[in-house]
Write a protein that holds these residues in place. Structure first.
Motif, short mmCIF file in Angstrom:
data_model
loop_
_atom_site.label_atom_id
_atom_site.label_comp_id
_atom_site.label_asym_id
_atom_site.label_seq_id
_atom_site.Cartn_x
_atom_site.Cartn_y
_atom_site.Cartn_z
N PRO A 49 0.82 -1.22 0.00
CA PRO A 49 0.00 0.00 0.00
C PRO A 49 0.85 1.27 0.00
CG PRO A 49 -0.11 -1.12 2.13
CD PRO A 49 0.75 -1.97 1.25
N VAL A 50 0.42 2.24 -0.81
CA VAL A 50 1.13 3.52 -0.89
C VAL A 50 0.16 4.65 -0.59
CG1 VAL A 50 2.27 5.15 -2.47
CG2 VAL A 50 2.82 2.72 -2.60
N ILE A 51 0.61 5.56 0.26
CA ILE A 51 -0.18 6.78 0.51
C ILE A 51 0.64 7.94 -0.05
CG2 ILE A 51 -1.02 8.35 2.31
CD1 ILE A 51 -1.70 5.87 3.98
N TRP A 52 0.02 8.73 -0.91
CA TRP A 52 0.71 9.86 -1.55
C TRP A 52 0.03 11.14 -1.08
CZ3 TRP A 52 4.12 9.70 -6.20
CH2 TRP A 52 4.42 10.96 -6.69
N LEU A 53 0.77 12.01 -0.43
CA LEU A 53 0.17 13.26 0.07
C LEU A 53 0.63 14.46 -0.76
CD1 LEU A 53 0.68 12.93 3.94
CD2 LEU A 53 -1.37 12.37 2.61
N HIS A 54 -0.28 15.40 -0.92
CA HIS A 54 0.06 16.67 -1.57
C HIS A 54 0.14 17.75 -0.52
CE1 HIS A 54 -0.67 15.47 -5.81
NE2 HIS A 54 -1.52 14.63 -5.26
N MET A 55 1.26 18.42 -0.45
CA MET A 55 1.40 19.56 0.46
C MET A 55 1.38 20.84 -0.39
SD MET A 55 1.60 18.41 3.64
CE MET A 55 0.50 17.03 3.49
N ALA A 56 2.25 21.83 -0.07
CA ALA A 56 2.25 23.06 -0.87
C ALA A 56 3.11 22.82 -2.10
CB ALA A 56 2.81 24.21 -0.04
N GLU A 57 2.49 22.71 -3.25
CA GLU A 57 3.23 22.37 -4.48
C GLU A 57 2.40 22.66 -5.72
OE1 GLU A 57 1.63 19.80 -5.91
OE2 GLU A 57 0.70 18.74 -4.24
N CYS A 58 2.94 22.28 -6.88
CA CYS A 58 2.25 22.56 -8.15
C CYS A 58 1.70 21.29 -8.79
CB CYS A 58 3.21 23.24 -9.11
SG CYS A 58 4.51 22.13 -9.69
N THR A 59 1.88 20.13 -8.14
CA THR A 59 1.45 18.83 -8.64
C THR A 59 2.29 18.38 -9.85
OG1 THR A 59 -0.74 19.37 -7.83
CG2 THR A 59 -0.65 17.41 -9.11
N SER B 249 -8.63 6.10 7.24
CA SER B 249 -8.78 4.63 7.33
C SER B 249 -7.60 3.91 6.69
CB SER B 249 -10.13 4.14 6.80
OG SER B 249 -10.27 4.55 5.50
N ALA B 250 -6.97 4.50 5.64
CA ALA B 250 -5.79 3.85 5.04
C ALA B 250 -4.65 3.84 6.06
CB ALA B 250 -5.37 4.58 3.77
N ILE B 251 -4.46 4.95 6.78
CA ILE B 251 -3.38 5.01 7.78
C ILE B 251 -3.63 3.96 8.87
CG2 ILE B 251 -2.35 6.44 9.62
CD1 ILE B 251 -2.65 8.86 7.78
N GLU B 252 -4.89 3.87 9.31
CA GLU B 252 -5.25 2.92 10.37
C GLU B 252 -5.08 1.47 9.89
OE1 GLU B 252 -5.80 3.82 13.44
OE2 GLU B 252 -6.09 1.70 13.96
N LYS B 253 -5.63 1.20 8.71
CA LYS B 253 -5.64 -0.18 8.19
C LYS B 253 -4.22 -0.70 7.92
CE LYS B 253 -7.92 -2.72 4.47
NZ LYS B 253 -8.65 -2.51 3.23
N TYR B 254 -3.35 0.17 7.38
CA TYR B 254 -2.01 -0.30 6.97
C TYR B 254 -0.91 0.21 7.90
CZ TYR B 254 -4.69 -1.35 2.80
OH TYR B 254 -5.63 -1.83 1.94
N LYS B 255 -1.28 0.53 9.12
CA LYS B 255 -0.32 1.05 10.11
C LYS B 255 1.01 0.29 10.09
CE LYS B 255 -1.69 3.26 14.26
NZ LYS B 255 -2.59 3.29 15.35
N GLY B 256 2.09 1.00 9.92
CA GLY B 256 3.41 0.37 9.96
C GLY B 256 3.79 -0.38 8.70
N ASN B 257 2.89 -0.41 7.71
CA ASN B 257 3.18 -1.21 6.51
C ASN B 257 3.14 -0.44 5.20
OD1 ASN B 257 3.55 -3.76 7.68
ND2 ASN B 257 1.35 -3.85 8.10
N TYR B 258 2.70 0.80 5.21
CA TYR B 258 2.56 1.50 3.92
C TYR B 258 3.79 2.36 3.60
CZ TYR B 258 1.04 5.41 6.94
OH TYR B 258 0.97 6.38 7.92
N ALA C 159 0.87 15.47 7.46
CA ALA C 159 2.13 14.81 7.12
C ALA C 159 2.73 14.13 8.34
CB ALA C 159 3.10 15.84 6.54
N THR C 160 2.66 14.77 9.50
CA THR C 160 3.25 14.16 10.71
C THR C 160 2.52 12.86 11.05
OG1 THR C 160 3.62 16.39 11.49
CG2 THR C 160 3.96 14.66 13.09
N GLU C 161 1.18 12.90 11.01
CA GLU C 161 0.42 11.68 11.33
C GLU C 161 0.78 10.55 10.38
OE1 GLU C 161 -3.39 14.19 12.90
OE2 GLU C 161 -3.76 12.71 11.29
N ALA C 162 0.85 10.91 9.08
CA ALA C 162 1.14 9.87 8.07
C ALA C 162 2.56 9.35 8.25
CB ALA C 162 0.93 10.43 6.67
N CYS C 163 3.52 10.23 8.57
CA CYS C 163 4.91 9.80 8.77
C CYS C 163 5.01 8.86 9.97
CB CYS C 163 5.83 11.00 9.03
SG CYS C 163 6.24 11.93 7.56
#
Ligand code: SF4
Ligand code: SF4
Length: 379
Positions: A71-81, A125-134, A164-168
């Motif tokens: 599983p991959v989680i991709w976050l967008h912060m301040a950027e142009c995509t 739910s993705a963070i919860e479901k794949y905790k420690g594995n994504y 970002a902190t939670e996901a990290c």
């Protein structure tokens, strides 16, 4: 890592369920018109790209086919995509882009259908479901401190920093994709009104930097494959994987022969430009920039900035908006200040100081001048 260990790693991945139901990467490639032969050719090129011996090709091919298990989680912060665009928006899909489509992207704001409350819920739910594995991939700089609210996302208006902190905190591995996430990027350029920071400044966990504005699709997909096969790659002083950022643009540049021969473009559009001469005197930062663009190019290997006639602007180096300016003049007399307390970025990617960079800058300018003089004398 031995062949045996790699075999065990791939077997472990194979035992995980595919996250794409009944479909699979080989099936998706076939539907897109790629034959097994095309795929193996791509795997061979990818193996060379990752600086592995050709005998690893079948393993790289297997790892690519197993990317739908992680599983991959991709976050967008301040950027142009731009980093996502680099990867996803080719009009004819490449094997790289198809592989990336197939990675189990559990959350990616640009490509997911959900929005608002639903999107926020998907992320939680993705963070919860794949905790420690994504795998966490983050694109963009992150406003912090008093101005943290320059970036709020979603229905609960969480700040980019919070998200970002939670996901990290719960990720197995963290990749900062692009220069903004790796080093702050244009958001962090002087005077940095939003107080933007790179990802590694807001988390205590290790962040692997994959800089570039944007990084090539190969560097993004290559890092996923690297992780699947070997885990953490060897890194340079700026936490960039050495396999991709170990050489300077200048080392493998197609105009390098002209640099050594003292043949320079003096002004854009002059005879030298028409003859494909070196772009150093019109500001090329290739001698100071670590990346593999000169070897891999962009857009399915068709071209890259120097081939198109403009010098490298140093986009994969820390703080390049401030430190690599002026973009269209040589850097030789320029004081180089980096975000890493005075470490420069020349000669060796993993050990160097500011003095050496300045000296090297002077040496490069001297080489350019001497080569030009010699050429003048010969004529
Ligand atoms: S200075 Fe730039 S254009 Fe010239 S050889 Fe080096 S990388 Fe290529
Ligand atoms: S050539 Fe230089 S500026 Fe262009 S993408 Fe590569 S590192 Fe960035």
């Amino acid at each position: 890592m031995t062949f045996k260990e790699l075999e065990a790693r791939l077997k472990e991945l194979e035992s995980l369920p595919s996250m794409k139901g009944n479909s699979s990467i080989p099936k998706a490639l076939e539907e897109a018109g790629f034959s097994r032969r095309d795929f193996m050719k791509w795997a061979g090129a990818m193996t060379a790209f990752l600086a592995l011996p050709a005998s690893f090709t079948p393993m790289v091919a297997r790892a690519a086919e197993l990317t739908d298990r992680v599983p991959v989680i991709w976050l967008h912060m301040a950027e142009c995509t731009g980093c996502s665009e680099s990867l996803l928006r080719s009009d004819t899909p490449t094997i790289d882009s198809l592989i990336f489509d197939y990675i189990s992207l559990e959350y990616h704001e640009t490509v997911m259908a959900a929005s608002g409350w639903q999107a926020e819920e998907n992320l939680e739910s993705a963070i919860e479901k794949y905790k420690g594995n994504y795998f966490l991939m983050v694109e963009g700089g992150i406003p912090v401190g008093e101005t943290e609210n320059y970036l709020t996302i979603g229905a609960h208006a969480k700040t980019g920093r919070q998200i970002a902190t939670e996901a990290c905190n719960n990720a197995k591995a963290i990749l900062a994709i692009g220069t903004c996430s790796s080093f702050g990027g244009i958001q962090a350029a002087h005077p940095n009104p939003s107080n933007a920071k790179p990802l590694h400044k807001i988390t205590n966990k290790e962040v692997i930097n994959v800089p570039g504005c944007p990084p090539s699709e190969k560097n993004i997909v290559g890092n996923v494959l690297q992780f699947l096969l070997f885990g953490k790659p060897a890194l340079d002083v700026y936490n960039r994987p050495k396999w991709a950022y170990g050489l300077r643009i200048h080392d493998l540049c197609e105009r390098r022969g002209h640099f050594d021969a003292g043949e320079f473009v003096e002004h854009f559009g002059d005879e030298g430009a028409k003859n494909g001469y070196c772009l150093y005197k019109v500001g090329c930062k290739g001698p100071y920039t670590f990346n593999n663009c000169s070897r891999e190019r962009f857009n399915q290997h068709t071209s890259w900035p120097i081939q198109a006639g403009h010098g490298c602007i140093g986009c994969s180096e820390p703080n390049f908006w401030d430190t690599m300016q002026p973009f269209e003049k040589p850097l030789a007399s320029h004081q180089f200040n980096s975000v890493f307390g005075g470490l420069g970025s020349d000669a060796m990617a993993d050990k160097i100081g500011i003095g050496v960079l300045c000296l090297t800058g002077v040496a490069i300018a001297a080489h350019a001048a001497i080569a030009t003089m010699k050429k003048g004398n010969e004529e």
